[in-house]
Scaffold this motif. Sequence first.
Motif, PDB file in Angstrom:
ATOM      1  N   LEU A 185      80.510  47.851  71.691  1.00  0.00           N
ATOM      2  CA  LEU A 185      79.282  48.532  72.099  1.00  0.00           C
ATOM      3  C   LEU A 185      78.098  47.584  72.269  1.00  0.00           C
ATOM      4  O   LEU A 185      76.960  47.950  72.011  1.00  0.00           O
ATOM      5  CB  LEU A 185      78.927  49.612  71.065  1.00  0.00           C
ATOM      6  CG  LEU A 185      79.956  50.713  70.893  1.00  0.00           C
ATOM      7  CD1 LEU A 185      79.571  51.626  69.748  1.00  0.00           C
ATOM      8  CD2 LEU A 185      80.106  51.502  72.173  1.00  0.00           C
ATOM      9  N   VAL A 212      76.584  55.892  72.891  1.00  0.00           N
ATOM     10  CA  VAL A 212      77.614  56.909  72.675  1.00  0.00           C
ATOM     11  C   VAL A 212      76.923  58.258  72.599  1.00  0.00           C
ATOM     12  O   VAL A 212      75.980  58.435  71.836  1.00  0.00           O
ATOM     13  CB  VAL A 212      78.387  56.646  71.361  1.00  0.00           C
ATOM     14  CG1 VAL A 212      79.436  57.713  71.141  1.00  0.00           C
ATOM     15  CG2 VAL A 212      79.012  55.268  71.381  1.00  0.00           C
ATOM     16  N   VAL A 266      81.267  57.177  76.177  1.00  0.00           N
ATOM     17  CA  VAL A 266      80.608  55.886  76.002  1.00  0.00           C
ATOM     18  C   VAL A 266      80.053  55.471  77.355  1.00  0.00           C
ATOM     19  O   VAL A 266      80.779  55.412  78.346  1.00  0.00           O
ATOM     20  CB  VAL A 266      81.612  54.832  75.482  1.00  0.00           C
ATOM     21  CG1 VAL A 266      80.931  53.496  75.317  1.00  0.00           C
ATOM     22  CG2 VAL A 266      82.232  55.290  74.183  1.00  0.00           C
TER      23      VAL A 266
END
Length: 101
Positions: A29, A84, A11
Amino acid sequence: VSAGYKKELSVHGVGYRGEAKGSELHLSLGFSHPVVFKLPEGVSGKIEDRTKITLESINKQLLGETAAKVRAIRPPEPYGGKGVRYADEVVRRKEGKAGGK
């Protein structure tokens, strides 16, 4: 078969992180809410250093599909490189605005 298969994702991004709770991945995220991803039966996952996701399974196809679904939540974008990505993936970066005359 005795060892099984393994996929590693990472990530990238300021404030992007993940946490493993049982059979769920809690991913932060950049959305307004944390994303909860339930791992399918037969796939186990762990997160190290809040940015390295390791998925393991005996079923290679199911493992690949699961890794692709996790990556699809926030795929890497070409301008900032955030998102990602697979651990061995190289993201092609773009320049952005020319910003000139």
